[in-house]
Structures are given as C-alpha cells and as structure tokens.
Scaffold this motif. Sequence first.
Motif, PDB file in Angstrom:
ATOM      1  N   TRP A   1       1.322  -1.542   0.653  1.00 55.08           N
ATOM      2  CA  TRP A   1      -0.250   0.036  -0.050  1.00 55.08           C
ATOM      3  C   TRP A   1       0.900   1.447   0.113  1.00 55.08           C
ATOM      4  O   TRP A   1       0.505   2.344  -0.006  1.00 55.08           O
ATOM      5  CB  TRP A   1      -1.052  -0.102   0.826  1.00 55.08           C
ATOM      6  CG  TRP A   1      -2.313  -0.958   0.918  1.00 55.08           C
ATOM      7  CD1 TRP A   1      -2.276  -2.213   2.241  1.00 55.08           C
ATOM      8  CD2 TRP A   1      -3.240  -1.198   0.121  1.00 55.08           C
ATOM      9  NE1 TRP A   1      -3.146  -3.059   1.487  1.00 55.08           N
ATOM     10  CE2 TRP A   1      -3.834  -2.510   0.581  1.00 55.08           C
ATOM     11  CE3 TRP A   1      -3.151  -0.100  -0.494  1.00 55.08           C
ATOM     12  CZ2 TRP A   1      -5.166  -2.859   0.325  1.00 55.08           C
ATOM     13  CZ3 TRP A   1      -4.391  -0.473  -1.410  1.00 55.08           C
ATOM     14  CH2 TRP A   1      -4.690  -2.063  -1.007  1.00 55.08           C
ATOM     15  N   GLY A   2       2.050   1.140   0.983  1.00 54.31           N
ATOM     16  CA  GLY A   2       2.351   2.077   0.671  1.00 54.31           C
ATOM     17  C   GLY A   2       4.565   2.121   1.136  1.00 54.31           C
ATOM     18  O   GLY A   2       4.478   0.909   0.947  1.00 54.31           O
ATOM     19  N   SER A   3       5.032   2.585   0.659  1.00 52.53           N
ATOM     20  CA  SER A   3       6.329   2.518   1.204  1.00 52.53           C
ATOM     21  C   SER A   3       6.704   4.669   1.461  1.00 52.53           C
ATOM     22  O   SER A   3       6.089   5.114   1.226  1.00 52.53           O
ATOM     23  CB  SER A   3       7.097   1.969  -0.309  1.00 52.53           C
ATOM     24  OG  SER A   3       7.489   3.043  -1.099  1.00 52.53           O
ATOM     25  N   ALA A   4       8.232   4.407   2.050  1.00 50.08           N
ATOM     26  CA  ALA A   4       8.733   5.683   2.552  1.00 50.08           C
ATOM     27  C   ALA A   4      10.094   6.004   1.586  1.00 50.08           C
ATOM     28  O   ALA A   4      11.087   4.767   2.382  1.00 50.08           O
ATOM     29  CB  ALA A   4       8.574   5.917   4.021  1.00 50.08           C
ATOM     30  N   LEU A   5      10.177   7.622   1.581  1.00 52.54           N
ATOM     31  CA  LEU A   5      11.984   7.092   1.007  1.00 52.54           C
ATOM     32  C   LEU A   5      12.797   8.069   2.060  1.00 52.54           C
ATOM     33  O   LEU A   5      12.278   8.680   2.643  1.00 52.54           O
ATOM     34  CB  LEU A   5      12.098   8.205  -0.727  1.00 52.54           C
ATOM     35  CG  LEU A   5      11.355   6.670  -1.467  1.00 52.54           C
ATOM     36  CD1 LEU A   5      11.347   7.626  -3.420  1.00 52.54           C
ATOM     37  CD2 LEU A   5      10.889   4.700  -1.971  1.00 52.54           C
ATOM     38  N   LYS A   6      13.881   7.619   2.159  1.00 51.39           N
ATOM     39  CA  LYS A   6      14.873   8.957   3.282  1.00 51.39           C
ATOM     40  C   LYS A   6      14.697  10.133   2.877  1.00 51.39           C
ATOM     41  O   LYS A   6      14.216  10.827   4.418  1.00 51.39           O
ATOM     42  CB  LYS A   6      15.982   8.235   2.840  1.00 51.39           C
ATOM     43  CG  LYS A   6      16.392   7.744   3.598  1.00 51.39           C
ATOM     44  CD  LYS A   6      18.161   7.415   3.404  1.00 51.39           C
ATOM     45  CE  LYS A   6      18.958   6.648   3.625  1.00 51.39           C
ATOM     46  NZ  LYS A   6      19.726   5.721   2.780  1.00 51.39           N
ATOM     47  N   GLY A   7      14.343  10.550   1.528  1.00 53.01           N
ATOM     48  CA  GLY A   7      14.281  12.638   1.636  1.00 53.01           C
ATOM     49  C   GLY A   7      12.494  12.880   1.981  1.00 53.01           C
ATOM     50  O   GLY A   7      12.607  13.903   1.943  1.00 53.01           O
ATOM     51  N   GLY A   8      11.887  11.757   2.663  1.00 52.65           N
ATOM     52  CA  GLY A   8      10.761  12.064   2.933  1.00 52.65           C
ATOM     53  C   GLY A   8       9.353  12.258   2.279  1.00 52.65           C
ATOM     54  O   GLY A   8       8.495  12.671   2.532  1.00 52.65           O
ATOM     55  N   THR A   9       9.900  11.170   1.043  1.00 53.04           N
ATOM     56  CA  THR A   9       8.144  11.169  -0.013  1.00 53.04           C
ATOM     57  C   THR A   9       7.977   9.731   0.764  1.00 53.04           C
ATOM     58  O   THR A   9       8.413   8.790   0.708  1.00 53.04           O
ATOM     59  CB  THR A   9       9.036  10.936  -0.969  1.00 53.04           C
ATOM     60  OG1 THR A   9       9.802  11.845  -1.634  1.00 53.04           O
ATOM     61  CG2 THR A   9       8.218  10.542  -2.492  1.00 53.04           C
ATOM     62  N   ILE A  10       6.954   9.460   0.637  1.00 52.44           N
ATOM     63  CA  ILE A  10       6.163   8.960   0.601  1.00 52.44           C
ATOM     64  C   ILE A  10       5.199   8.282  -0.621  1.00 52.44           C
ATOM     65  O   ILE A  10       3.984   9.049  -1.337  1.00 52.44           O
ATOM     66  CB  ILE A  10       5.061   9.112   2.023  1.00 52.44           C
ATOM     67  CG1 ILE A  10       5.349  10.358   3.450  1.00 52.44           C
ATOM     68  CG2 ILE A  10       3.827   7.742   1.887  1.00 52.44           C
ATOM     69  CD1 ILE A  10       5.861   9.141   3.787  1.00 52.44           C
ATOM     70  N   CYS A  11       5.318   7.026  -0.900  1.00 58.71           N
ATOM     71  CA  CYS A  11       4.480   6.481  -1.736  1.00 58.71           C
ATOM     72  C   CYS A  11       3.556   5.869  -1.449  1.00 58.71           C
ATOM     73  O   CYS A  11       3.885   5.062  -0.735  1.00 58.71           O
ATOM     74  CB  CYS A  11       5.736   5.190  -2.639  1.00 58.71           C
ATOM     75  SG  CYS A  11       7.578   6.477  -3.177  1.00 58.71           S
ATOM     76  N   LEU A  12       2.505   6.482  -2.276  1.00 60.44           N
ATOM     77  CA  LEU A  12       1.120   5.642  -2.075  1.00 60.44           C
ATOM     78  C   LEU A  12       0.710   4.827  -2.696  1.00 60.44           C
ATOM     79  O   LEU A  12       0.368   5.810  -4.455  1.00 60.44           O
ATOM     80  CB  LEU A  12       0.350   6.500  -1.159  1.00 60.44           C
ATOM     81  CG  LEU A  12       0.340   7.404   0.106  1.00 60.44           C
ATOM     82  CD1 LEU A  12      -0.645   8.160   0.115  1.00 60.44           C
ATOM     83  CD2 LEU A  12       0.439   5.808   1.601  1.00 60.44           C
ATOM     84  N   ASN A  13       0.071   3.740  -2.641  1.00 60.88           N
ATOM     85  CA  ASN A  13      -0.759   2.956  -4.007  1.00 60.88           C
ATOM     86  C   ASN A  13      -1.981   3.776  -4.368  1.00 60.88           C
ATOM     87  O   ASN A  13      -2.906   3.453  -3.186  1.00 60.88           O
ATOM     88  CB  ASN A  13      -0.477   1.149  -3.329  1.00 60.88           C
ATOM     89  CG  ASN A  13      -1.333   0.639  -4.442  1.00 60.88           C
ATOM     90  OD1 ASN A  13      -1.988   1.131  -5.539  1.00 60.88           O
ATOM     91  ND2 ASN A  13      -1.348  -0.806  -4.454  1.00 60.88           N
ATOM     92  N   PRO A  14      -2.052   4.207  -5.592  1.00 63.91           N
ATOM     93  CA  PRO A  14      -3.602   4.718  -5.619  1.00 63.91           C
ATOM     94  C   PRO A  14      -4.929   4.350  -5.411  1.00 63.91           C
ATOM     95  O   PRO A  14      -5.752   4.447  -4.884  1.00 63.91           O
ATOM     96  CB  PRO A  14      -3.174   5.714  -7.546  1.00 63.91           C
ATOM     97  CG  PRO A  14      -2.065   4.548  -7.880  1.00 63.91           C
ATOM     98  CD  PRO A  14      -1.711   4.051  -6.437  1.00 63.91           C
TER      99      PRO A  14
END
Length: 234
Positions: free
Chosen positions: A168-181
């Motif tokens: 459903w999601g993942s977090a990248l170091k720089g603060g980007t939060i990836c979310l599954n639409p």
Amino acid sequence: MMSDFVILDTVAGRARLKRSERKTLAISVLPDGTLDLVAPLMAREEMILAKVAKRKAWISKQRREFETMNAKRPALRYVSGATHRYLGRQYRLKVEKGDAPGVVLKGGFLHVRVRTSGENEVREALQSWYRERAKMQFSLRLAEWENWCAKHKLPKPRLRLRAMTKRWGSALKGGTICLNPELIRASALCIDYVIAHEVCHLRHPDHGKKFWNLLAQIMPDWKQRKARLESSGE
Ligand SMILES: [Zn+2]
C-alpha cells in the motif's frame, strides 16, 4: 528500451525473455503468473536457465501468493450495475454516454460519462478519477503530519502516487511517501493507518521494536485498522 521477447522453456515453465543493457539477470513473476526474465545482452542461455533453476522455489512461492491474492480479489467489472469502493463505501456504476466525459459521485452511484460505453473506456475514466481523488485525499491527510515531522526534525512528507502490486505504501529517505492509488478504495481509517505507518518509517526505516512502539504511540488502534484493511479485500 527493448520490448520484444522470446519464449524460453525453463524448469519453472515457460518464460518471457527480454534482453537489455542491464548487468544481471532480473527474474520476476507477474500477477497472472507469467515468468518474466530480463537478461544482459550477452548472457548465455545456459546461464539464464541455471539461474532460473536456482530460484525455482521462490518463483513457485510468488505464483502461489498471486493466486491467493487474485482469488481474494475477483476482477472488477466496468459496466452499469457493477460495484466499486471509494473511501470504504460501495457504489454502483452507472455508465452514461455523452460528449463531456467525466465521473460524478451522486447518492450511491458513480456516474461515469464516456463517449462510447466500452468497458475499457469506462475503466480508464474511472481510474483517472480514482487517481485524482487519491491525490487530493492523500495530500490532505499527509499534510496533517507536517507539524509532527517538523517537531521531530524529519523532512516534510511529500506524496507520490505509485502503482504497486503487493504494497500500500513505502517511505523514501528524503520524506517522499509513496502510496498506492488503489488505497483510495479503502476507508479513511485504513488510509490513515497506511500513512501513519509510512510516516513512522521516516524515523525508523525497518520494522524493529522502535518502529512498532512509535506507531502504537501515535495510533493506538493501528492493529484494528490494519486488520480491517486486510479483510476488506481491496
Ligand atoms: Zn512498513
């Protein structure tokens, strides 16, 4: 990018083999069970087959996981009367023909206006509507974490929509939060759980004890929310 492939018989069944500039062999299993191989341009076929043989157990495991997932999630239909979820509620599709394509949520219905009512066109219209909604809803919810992140000296969370098959999601170091639409189909409680989970990863990248402690502290009922997300089949 090379898009053409050859069929290769392997110990794990037939595979699609593509060649690319990459240095190592990439083995993946697609949601429909297809074995997909991307090999370096010069890699010999025996070498490719040997590597596939080594990963045979992993390939079977991936296929079983997709099978279970596909059985739980029957293919969605894009015709009038079909049901689709949005923010945890069921809506029925009403497909209408018209010159101004678009999607409107009214009452218990998702009115989808398309030029020709083919299922593909309806799916595309609905998917772009879901994407827009996801972007809006997720951004608003993520913005609520800005102060918390600032207080804890974490980067300001920024949203990126990313289609994923198993997460459903993942977090990248720089603060980007990836979310599954696709998460926009789930209830707000579940969406907020995924966001809180990923925000905690900005502080603790792994699933260690500190991570779970922090999550429990900021969202005491995270377990119920997670269970609900998993049982909703979305
Ligand atoms: Zn996690």
